[in-house]
Design a protein around this motif. Sequence first.
Motif, mmCIF file in Angstrom:
data_model
loop_
_atom_site.group_PDB
_atom_site.id
_atom_site.type_symbol
_atom_site.label_atom_id
_atom_site.label_comp_id
_atom_site.label_asym_id
_atom_site.label_seq_id
_atom_site.Cartn_x
_atom_site.Cartn_y
_atom_site.Cartn_z
ATOM 1 N N ASN B 9 -41.014 -61.903 26.652
ATOM 2 C CA ASN B 9 -40.553 -60.619 26.123
ATOM 3 C C ASN B 9 -39.144 -60.325 26.613
ATOM 4 O O ASN B 9 -38.566 -61.103 27.376
ATOM 5 N N LYS B 10 -38.610 -59.246 26.152
ATOM 6 C CA LYS B 10 -37.199 -58.952 26.417
ATOM 7 C C LYS B 10 -36.914 -58.807 27.903
ATOM 8 O O LYS B 10 -35.800 -59.034 28.359
ATOM 9 N N GLN B 11 -37.944 -58.423 28.660
ATOM 10 C CA GLN B 11 -37.734 -58.260 30.097
ATOM 11 C C GLN B 11 -37.804 -59.609 30.820
ATOM 12 O O GLN B 11 -37.668 -59.669 32.034
ATOM 13 N N GLY B 12 -38.046 -60.644 30.060
ATOM 14 C CA GLY B 12 -38.091 -61.966 30.675
ATOM 15 C C GLY B 12 -39.465 -62.341 31.199
ATOM 16 O O GLY B 12 -39.617 -63.322 31.920
ATOM 17 N N GLN B 13 -40.501 -61.527 30.834
ATOM 18 C CA GLN B 13 -41.841 -61.873 31.299
ATOM 19 C C GLN B 13 -42.493 -62.844 30.327
ATOM 20 O O GLN B 13 -42.418 -62.665 29.113
ATOM 21 N N THR B 14 -43.126 -63.836 30.887
ATOM 22 C CA THR B 14 -43.781 -64.825 30.040
ATOM 23 C C THR B 14 -45.069 -64.239 29.483
ATOM 24 O O THR B 14 -45.879 -63.676 30.218
ATOM 25 N N ARG B 15 -45.236 -64.353 28.185
ATOM 26 C CA ARG B 15 -46.462 -63.848 27.565
ATOM 27 C C ARG B 15 -47.370 -64.975 27.135
ATOM 28 O O ARG B 15 -48.547 -64.790 26.909
ATOM 29 N N LEU B 16 -46.806 -66.129 26.949
ATOM 30 C CA LEU B 16 -47.625 -67.295 26.641
ATOM 31 C C LEU B 16 -46.792 -68.520 26.982
ATOM 32 O O LEU B 16 -45.585 -68.543 26.764
ATOM 33 N N VAL B 35 -34.730 -70.757 30.981
ATOM 34 C CA VAL B 35 -34.809 -70.567 29.539
ATOM 35 C C VAL B 35 -34.456 -69.125 29.183
ATOM 36 O O VAL B 35 -33.722 -68.865 28.232
ATOM 37 N N VAL B 36 -34.956 -68.214 29.990
ATOM 38 C CA VAL B 36 -34.653 -66.802 29.769
ATOM 39 C C VAL B 36 -33.143 -66.597 29.821
ATOM 40 O O VAL B 36 -32.541 -65.966 28.966
ATOM 41 N N LYS B 37 -32.543 -67.222 30.836
ATOM 42 C CA LYS B 37 -31.104 -67.092 31.006
ATOM 43 C C LYS B 37 -30.362 -67.637 29.772
ATOM 44 O O LYS B 37 -29.372 -67.088 29.321
ATOM 45 N N CYS B 38 -30.874 -68.778 29.281
ATOM 46 C CA CYS B 38 -30.188 -69.448 28.175
ATOM 47 C C CYS B 38 -30.299 -68.673 26.864
ATOM 48 O O CYS B 38 -29.361 -68.632 26.081
ATOM 49 N N CYS B 39 -31.464 -68.130 26.620
ATOM 50 C CA CYS B 39 -31.726 -67.620 25.274
ATOM 51 C C CYS B 39 -31.604 -66.108 25.153
ATOM 52 O O CYS B 39 -31.063 -65.605 24.178
ATOM 53 N N LEU B 40 -32.139 -65.402 26.139
ATOM 54 C CA LEU B 40 -32.280 -63.961 25.942
ATOM 55 C C LEU B 40 -30.950 -63.236 25.887
ATOM 56 O O LEU B 40 -30.837 -62.188 25.259
ATOM 57 N N PHE B 41 -29.958 -63.827 26.550
ATOM 58 C CA PHE B 41 -28.701 -63.099 26.585
ATOM 59 C C PHE B 41 -27.769 -63.472 25.449
ATOM 60 O O PHE B 41 -26.631 -63.061 25.404
ATOM 61 N N ARG B 42 -28.280 -64.266 24.573
ATOM 62 C CA ARG B 42 -27.432 -64.634 23.442
ATOM 63 C C ARG B 42 -27.410 -63.495 22.431
ATOM 64 O O ARG B 42 -28.394 -62.795 22.247
ATOM 65 N N LYS B 43 -26.264 -63.389 21.787
ATOM 66 C CA LYS B 43 -26.129 -62.277 20.849
ATOM 67 C C LYS B 43 -26.756 -62.652 19.518
ATOM 68 O O LYS B 43 -27.005 -63.821 19.241
ATOM 69 N N TYR B 62 -38.615 -61.854 17.638
ATOM 70 C CA TYR B 62 -39.374 -60.927 16.796
ATOM 71 C C TYR B 62 -39.548 -59.660 17.606
ATOM 72 O O TYR B 62 -40.255 -59.671 18.617
ATOM 73 N N ALA B 63 -38.899 -58.590 17.182
ATOM 74 C CA ALA B 63 -38.897 -57.340 17.943
ATOM 75 C C ALA B 63 -38.521 -57.641 19.378
ATOM 76 O O ALA B 63 -37.488 -58.267 19.623
ATOM 77 N N ALA B 64 -39.404 -57.320 20.313
ATOM 78 C CA ALA B 64 -39.034 -57.524 21.712
ATOM 79 C C ALA B 64 -39.494 -58.876 22.226
ATOM 80 O O ALA B 64 -39.388 -59.174 23.395
ATOM 81 N N LEU B 65 -40.034 -59.676 21.326
ATOM 82 C CA LEU B 65 -40.632 -60.931 21.771
ATOM 83 C C LEU B 65 -39.797 -62.130 21.319
ATOM 84 O O LEU B 65 -39.423 -62.238 20.150
ATOM 85 N N PHE B 66 -39.530 -63.003 22.268
ATOM 86 C CA PHE B 66 -38.827 -64.246 21.949
ATOM 87 C C PHE B 66 -39.822 -65.400 21.945
ATOM 88 O O PHE B 66 -40.655 -65.484 22.836
ATOM 89 N N ILE B 67 -39.684 -66.249 20.977
ATOM 90 C CA ILE B 67 -40.446 -67.492 21.022
ATOM 91 C C ILE B 67 -39.453 -68.616 21.210
ATOM 92 O O ILE B 67 -38.508 -68.767 20.430
ATOM 93 N N VAL B 68 -39.646 -69.352 22.267
ATOM 94 C CA VAL B 68 -38.706 -70.427 22.593
ATOM 95 C C VAL B 68 -39.459 -71.742 22.577
ATOM 96 O O VAL B 68 -40.516 -71.869 23.204
ATOM 97 N N LEU B 101 -48.992 -56.757 22.850
ATOM 98 C CA LEU B 101 -50.274 -56.517 23.528
ATOM 99 C C LEU B 101 -51.383 -57.390 22.968
ATOM 100 O O LEU B 101 -52.227 -57.875 23.701
ATOM 101 N N ASP B 102 -51.374 -57.564 21.639
ATOM 102 C CA ASP B 102 -52.388 -58.431 21.037
ATOM 103 C C ASP B 102 -52.383 -59.795 21.692
ATOM 104 O O ASP B 102 -53.432 -60.373 21.990
ATOM 105 N N ILE B 103 -51.169 -60.290 21.892
ATOM 106 C CA ILE B 103 -51.048 -61.632 22.454
ATOM 107 C C ILE B 103 -51.533 -61.651 23.895
ATOM 108 O O ILE B 103 -52.239 -62.549 24.328
#
Lengths: 1247, 144
Positions: B9-16, B35-43, B62-68, B101-103
């Motif tokens: 998620n956007k806060q860098g917490q792993t959800r899966l 990975v968070v460093k690499c991807c989340l801060f990209r514009k 997707y919204a606040a969720l990143f899939i990497v 949350l579903d996830i």
Amino acid sequence: MALKIVKGSIDRMFDKNLQDLVRGIRNHKEDEAKYISTCIDEIKQELKQDNIAVKANAVCKLTYLQMLGYDISWAAFNIVEVMSSSKFTYKRIGYLAASQCFHEGTDVIMLTTNQIRKDLSSPNQYDTGVALTGLSCFVTPDLARDLANDIMTLMSHTKPYIRKKAVLIMYKVFLKYPESLRPAFPRLKEKLEDPDPGVQSAAVNVICELARRNPKNYLSLAPLFFKLMTSSTNNWVLIKIIKLFGALTPLEPRLGKKLIEPLTNLIHSTSAMSLLYECVNTVIAVLISLSSGMPNHSASIQLCVQKLRILIEDSDQNLKYLGLLAMSKILKTHPKSVQSHKDLILQCLDDKDESIRLRALDLLYGMVSKKNLMEIVKKLMLHVDKAEGTTYRDELLTKIIDICSQSNYQYITNFEWYISILVELTRLEGTRHGHLIASQMLDVAIRVKAIRGFAVAQMAMLLDSGHLLTGNMQRNGICEVLYAAAWICGEFSEHLDDPMQTLEAMLRPKVASLPGHIQAVYVQNAAKLFATVLQKHEGATDSQAAQDTSQLLIERLPLFVQSANLEVQERASCILQLVKYIQKLQQKDVEVAEEVSALFAGELNPVAPKAQKKVPVPEGLDLDAWINEPPSESESEDEKPKAVFAKEEPKQSRARHIEVDEKELARRREARKQEQANNPFYIKSSPSSQKVYQDAPGVEHIPVVQIDLSVPLKVPGMPMSEQYLKLEEERRQKERADKKKKDKKKKKREKRGKGKRDDSGPESEEDITPAHQVDIVTEEMPENALPSDDDDKDPNDPHKALDIDLDNLLLGNDYRPLADSEKLPVRTHRREVLKSPEEDGDQDGITQEAKRRSSKEKKEKDRKSKEEEKKKKKKKHKHVVEEEPPEPLSEEPVQSEESAEVAAPPTSTSAEASDLDFWLSSAPVPPPIKEALAPKTSVAAAPDSEPDVPKDAEPDEEKSLKNKKKKQKKEKDEKKKKKRHHHHHHHGDGGGGDSVQNGTVEEEEEEEPLPPMSNYCLLAENSYIKMVYDIQGNLQDGSQVVVSVIFENKSNSFLKSMEFNVLDSLNSKLQRPEGASPHDGLVVPFQLPPGVSNEARFVFSVQSIVMPQKLKGTLTFIVKSEDSSTHEKLDFKLHFTCTSYLITTPCYSDAYAKLLESGDLKSSSLKLEGLNMPFHHLLARICFHHHFSVVERIDSCASMYSRSIQGHHVCLLVKTANQTVSIDAKCDEPSLLANVLDEIKQTFSQC
Amino acid sequence: MIKFLLMINKQGQTRLSKYYDHVDVGKRAALEANVVKCCLFRKKEECSFVEYKDYKLVYRQYAALFIVVGITDDENELSIYELVHNFIEVLDKYFNRVSELDIMFNLDKVHIMLDEMILNGCIVETNKNRILAPLLALDKMAES
């Protein structure tokens, strides 16, 4: 008991489930760790209970915690418990946890083998599925061995759901247990044709992965994959297959040719970008693996580049990125196609996305030319200034240096400019690449003699300005530059205007804060400067200045004597004592300058890293011969090194060394040799290295490349790189004007020729022409250096073990049935109950092998029934095949395409191989030409079957000529841009010339290099467009020639809708697409932005080739400027010379002799007088312009051969004596011969 | 080959997280942080492919969720990019407007779906109905 269960379920009601855990963690944001540790304690309690539901719940929570980074390996046994639950809902939780945390080191895994086997054979497909999925994550070599047979059985399960999973898991099994590949492969191959697309796709995936690592073992599957490719509609599968082909084509270029068409079709038709991208990638890979120059492929490259341009222009950043990525692959082999998109690439440098900018930078590296280098670097320098973040800036810096220094500074026309760029780069603070700049400065200053004066001035300025001395020296990498600056100023101090000032700058107290190794260089070079200063003042009456200098050194050096760095300390104290002594002498008015300078006398010549190896062994010296008698056999080898060691140790005194007799020496030498041979780290010298010092002056053997600098070098005050751009432009304009005069050009060429002769010895600087001489040592590899790809392979790569020949699994000559030891281990104590009827064989304990055989027998029957039909087919194909060497199994029917795809037909490997050959050769590509006369033509079709070069008189000559030709062919494309300034056809352009020399100098040291040549002649030209063309025979079709036309937009407007039309004659016709009328024009498949040129090819069919012919034609196009667009047209005349019907065809000398003896040829002759050119130039010209090849050359006489597209043999005997060249020619078609000779005559009358 | 798939998620917490080659638990945390460093801060205007060590990262937000997705060099980036979307569509279909949350609450089920789609680092199934079939069967089993 019942009570216990009830109690368990009541307990459970109070347990947290996963949702509760997740909520809990969210509610305890402040003390998350503490909360989780209490949860783990709870879980531990839960796991102690007997209730499997509780355990499963606990394990489920653990899985979540594991994801958060908590170690749950302590619960491994509980996970196994949950896995073995009979209820699927629990079982899957166990398997999930196992797949997340089990690995090869988990010891409880061995407990699971039986459980997994049970689940694999469960009647519930989901049990099997979940076991397979889990297994894919944690399979160990043991599990793989034990379960391989079970999984292989599942590959034929009735349910596709299981089949596809089993197929995919097999890949992991192969990796862990390579022995399983051979037994399982036939079934895996069957799955490629499974009725279920999912299973098919899984099999494709597995074979693709296997084949990408060891492609050669899977080449025989190519026809099958080809069929899948043309039939599959699943893009994901298509991508995989296309990728696989990309891996296979380097091994089998004919496959590549077959692929081009379907791939280009896909490129045209698909709407899926991913597929398009994959196709483009593979087409590029295919084209790389094919020999270049096949006319029909430039269209494919053009198509790829166009599609990529569309991707790059897209607003979607992803497409842009991938487009650039793929473009860089094309760049390696077809730089000219990419170069025309320079504008676009430069645009990408301004992109917001760093990854895109980096990609564009990569591309720029390959796109520079002499012409645009300064401009591109200027743009990059601007970016350096703008760049935020040091990583990107450093990347830019390295790229600038890479771009400029590539191929031996090939593209730098003005080294003053380059030095200025380097100096400008030193302004970058905090870069890590100071040493890179420094090494470039050193390299340029040492190797480019003409620039030293300028370089020294700039370096002195750097030392003086001291901006590099500020800041934290140890961390700031840029101070490395001072290392180079100090060394250059010291070494080339004779160029310094004011050495005294520089000396002072180098001895400032602040210098002591530099890193030690730099200080050391400072001290050493201060001494060099000192020597220069002394020399300067020696003759003068006033000796005060010299004495002042000594005093300065004596005052300042003690600072360095105190240095903590040993090197600095040592040098400083040495020099200090020296200076003190000199001072004494000075006070006595003794002249010392001469002696002090002698300390640093002599010039350091640049030497190629491998120059020493290149020194030839003097005649009559056998380096392998024994100098002394070989040591007696009696000495055991093991003892030798030991003996040497033992004996040498006490030998301290010199006297005893001399006593060592020759025998002993030889023995020791031998021992040392042995040791060196055994020592993998010892770099073996070439056998010649011993003799180097005696008779080889070394430098003369170093190939030297020369670059013309037409602008006299002078040191203008403080020029910045900007100024050079203007200078360069002016220079080019001047040149452009110059080139209009033809005679001027000739002179220039002469000059170049002269310059070339000069540099055979680097010392001959006396007759420096205005164009300064630049020595650049080419770095070369020894001839015996082999590309060692194999060494790069990681020995731990699991795929190495999978390099197993799979073809011999099929019945036939090489058939190697599965040995007993190869069979997959099958449990014997309890037989499995199998579901699918296909596996009945296994049930009886019959091995895989036997079963396969039975299925094969079935197929054999099928096959026999088809035999008749096939035989007919064979006959039909026979005329194609008959030219091939007799097949060992010619009674075997040649397999038609369909039958080659039957999973396991009982054919031998050789038959299989020839199937593949057949399949490949049935492509619309001619089969390799098998005529004895033309052994080398087959090279184009199948490079791996290149016949041995005949070892007769002149193989090297021929080769070098050929090399040259190839190079020139390449270069002429690069040059086409430059041609804008040329108004004649065969212009010796400096740019092309240099690079040609780069490659060939070593081969022909004593011979003059060839001026560059081009076959492109002007077709027509007006103010908008210029067309040049070249005609070549089509190797594939005796009635076709290909006309390559380069269109160059000379205007400032966009040219589009170009249509190329030719008025056909009875004999020659432009090939138009089907359905077009013979008067329709052909649309040129591209548009031309201003200043861009591009090449299009047109195919003409011709009937008679004995006469030259001219065809009239017209090019129509639309000129589109900003506000208007106009129709324009340009008439031209295409001249089909008889030469253009000839194809360079090599010929063995014996075949050539036979041909001449046959007496079928008519002869004719030609005399050329007053030709003043070296014989090898003459031959090269005939070869290049008239498509001949040299058969044999003896002194000033050579036989040459060529063949027309319709198979006429043309033989020439060329002799030269006293500027007269006589050519005796023979050909089976007299009028063709007469015309060719006329054309040769014309070629030489032009020069 | 696909080497790993992460949902962050956007806060860098792993959800899966799903690794197709074994990576030690300790190293996973480091890798995920990188990975968070690499991807989340990209514009938004930057491309979705990042080179990271030996991998290529393909990410989608997707919204606040990143899939990497971490893939090897020889994988087709665009096809993975599409696969990510396919995966989200499957989740959407099952959860009916899937949320973070579903996830989190149904991690095991998400894993089942993922396992149906990617096996062994290869794409096995992209048909939504077929991907969901085992899960629906399981739900039925649980109800009864």
